[in-house]
Write a protein that holds these residues in place. Structure first.
Motif, short mmCIF file in Angstrom:
data_model
loop_
_atom_site.label_atom_id
_atom_site.label_comp_id
_atom_site.label_asym_id
_atom_site.label_seq_id
_atom_site.Cartn_x
_atom_site.Cartn_y
_atom_site.Cartn_z
N GLN A 152 51.54 1.48 4.02
CA GLN A 152 52.44 1.12 2.90
C GLN A 152 51.61 1.05 1.61
OE1 GLN A 152 55.31 -2.09 3.12
NE2 GLN A 152 54.97 -2.57 0.96
N LYS A 153 50.38 0.50 1.74
CA LYS A 153 49.52 0.41 0.54
C LYS A 153 49.23 1.82 0.02
CE LYS A 153 47.42 -4.06 1.31
NZ LYS A 153 46.85 -4.47 2.59
N MET A 154 49.01 2.77 0.96
CA MET A 154 48.73 4.14 0.54
C MET A 154 49.94 4.72 -0.21
SD MET A 154 47.27 7.29 2.80
CE MET A 154 48.79 7.93 3.47
N ALA A 155 51.14 4.46 0.31
CA ALA A 155 52.36 4.96 -0.33
C ALA A 155 52.54 4.33 -1.71
CB ALA A 155 53.57 4.67 0.55
N GLU A 156 52.23 3.03 -1.82
CA GLU A 156 52.34 2.36 -3.13
C GLU A 156 51.41 3.04 -4.14
OE1 GLU A 156 51.36 -1.76 -2.40
OE2 GLU A 156 53.19 -2.09 -1.25
N GLU A 157 50.19 3.34 -3.68
CA GLU A 157 49.23 4.01 -4.58
C GLU A 157 49.78 5.38 -5.00
OE1 GLU A 157 45.36 4.25 -2.70
OE2 GLU A 157 45.47 2.16 -2.10
N MET A 158 50.29 6.16 -4.03
CA MET A 158 50.81 7.51 -4.34
C MET A 158 51.87 7.44 -5.42
SD MET A 158 51.56 9.15 -0.66
CE MET A 158 50.27 9.71 0.44
N ILE A 159 52.81 6.50 -5.24
CA ILE A 159 53.93 6.40 -6.18
C ILE A 159 53.41 6.05 -7.57
CG2 ILE A 159 55.94 4.98 -6.77
CD1 ILE A 159 56.60 5.00 -3.73
#
Ligand SMILES: Cc1ncc(COP(=O)(O)O)c(C=O)c1O
Length: 317
Positions: free
Chosen positions: A167-174
């Motif tokens: 989820q942290k990776m997805a937050e960064e991507m966004i």
């Protein structure tokens, strides 16, 4: 594009260096009239793969639940990336780590696990091939050992704590792509932890993001129900991964392994992105999705790990 998320800060332990990886737009290998293709360079993590995020989330999840405490041994069966990440996290936190792996996986990964303090046990493979029975055999062996007192089996194929890390990776991507939205995301699956953890958050923020599951074309179990043999480390594990949830993907694509290897080489030679075979597979699929979506859209995928791990495997011969 925002840059704050890319900056690494001073950290009092190696664990603080996990995450905050850069995103790069491919500039040379994307054909005209395609969507923009972005790659999140997860080889910037401490052991060179996105599995560091999963390892930290699973170990800290177990500590919080009170099922892992000082003096215990962590155990897992792994093709190497997970093991290297768990070895690093266990070393930083002071746990013993026992790993069941196989000679089918990259020699560099087996050595790295040992150098990071893991106790390694190898299941013999059929001439270095990842046959459908190999991972189930490794799991069985780990389960037998994990029955003993004082062990915590991380169970990467079932452990939903992995989603916290991704989820942290997805937050960064966004945040790295703002103000643009991510129209499509794709990734090859092993445990499916990365794809599901990322997709859950991407779809929560933007329900129209289309997510595609990828697998090797010679082992099209998810797309066609057929087992097969391939040599792409970490993916196509010979069974439907329990973490794979139909609510969080829209499509499945099988990608030719030769094309995946050729794309990994092109990524290095033309974009300066030196990553492994599963990354080649991810980018090969991202390019196809980008051609279908057309200009004005964005496709995101992940560079799972560094190409340095595959120099002896023939990937770059
Ligand atoms: C190099 C590599 N790519 C991709 C994957 C697949 O990731 P996941 O298990 O999150 O599906 C793995 C998993 O071990 C891997 O090692």
């Amino acid at each position: 594009m925002k840059t704050e998320a890319n900056s690494k800060i001073y950290t009092h332990s190696i664990l603080g260096a996990i995450g905050k990886t850069p995103v790069v737009r491919l500039r040379h290998i994307v054909p005209p009239n395609s969507a923009d293709v972005y790659v999140k360079l997860e080889y910037f993590n401490p052991t060179g793969s996105y599995k560091d995020r999963m390892a930290l989330a699973i170990i800290e999840g177990a500590e919080q639940k009170g099922i892992l405490s000082s003096g215990m041994t962590v155990i897992e069966c792994t093709g190497g990336s997970t093991g290297t990440s768990l070895a690093m996290v266990c070393r930083a936190k002071g746990y013993r780590f026992k790993v069941i792996s196989s000679d089918a996986f990259a020699k560099e990964k087996l050595q790295a696990m040992q150098l990071l303090g893991a106790e390694l046990e190898l299941e013999p493979s059929d001439g270095g091939k990842i046959t459908p029975d190999l991972v189930p055999r490794m799991i069985k062996r780990a389960e037998n050992l994990a029955g003993q007192p004082g062990y915590f089996f991380t169970r990467q194929f079932y452990n939903e704590d992995a989603f916290v890390g991704y989820q942290k990776m997805a937050e960064e991507m966004i945040s790295q792509l703002l103000p643009q939205r991510i129209d499509a995301f794709c990734g090859a699956v092993g445990t499916a932890g990365m794809l599901m953890g990322t997709s859950k958050y991407l779809k929560k923020v933007n329900p129209t993001t289309k997510v595609t599951v990828l697998e090797p074309a010679s082992a099209p179990l998810l797309s066609r129900g057929e087992k097969g043999i391939h040599k792409v480390d970490g993916i196509g594990v010979g069974f439907v991964p329990p973490l794979l949830n139909k609510d969080f993907y829209d499509d499945i694509r099988a990608v030719d392994e030769t094309e995946a290897r050729a794309t990994a080489k092109k990524l290095a030679a033309e974009e300066g992105i030196f990553a492994g075979t599963s990354t080649g597979l991810n980018v090969a699929a991202a390019l196809k999705i980008a051609a279908q979506l057309g200009a004005g859209h964005t496709v995101m995928t992940v560079a799972c790990d560094t190409g340095l791990k595959y120099l002896s495997s023939g990937l770059f011969d």
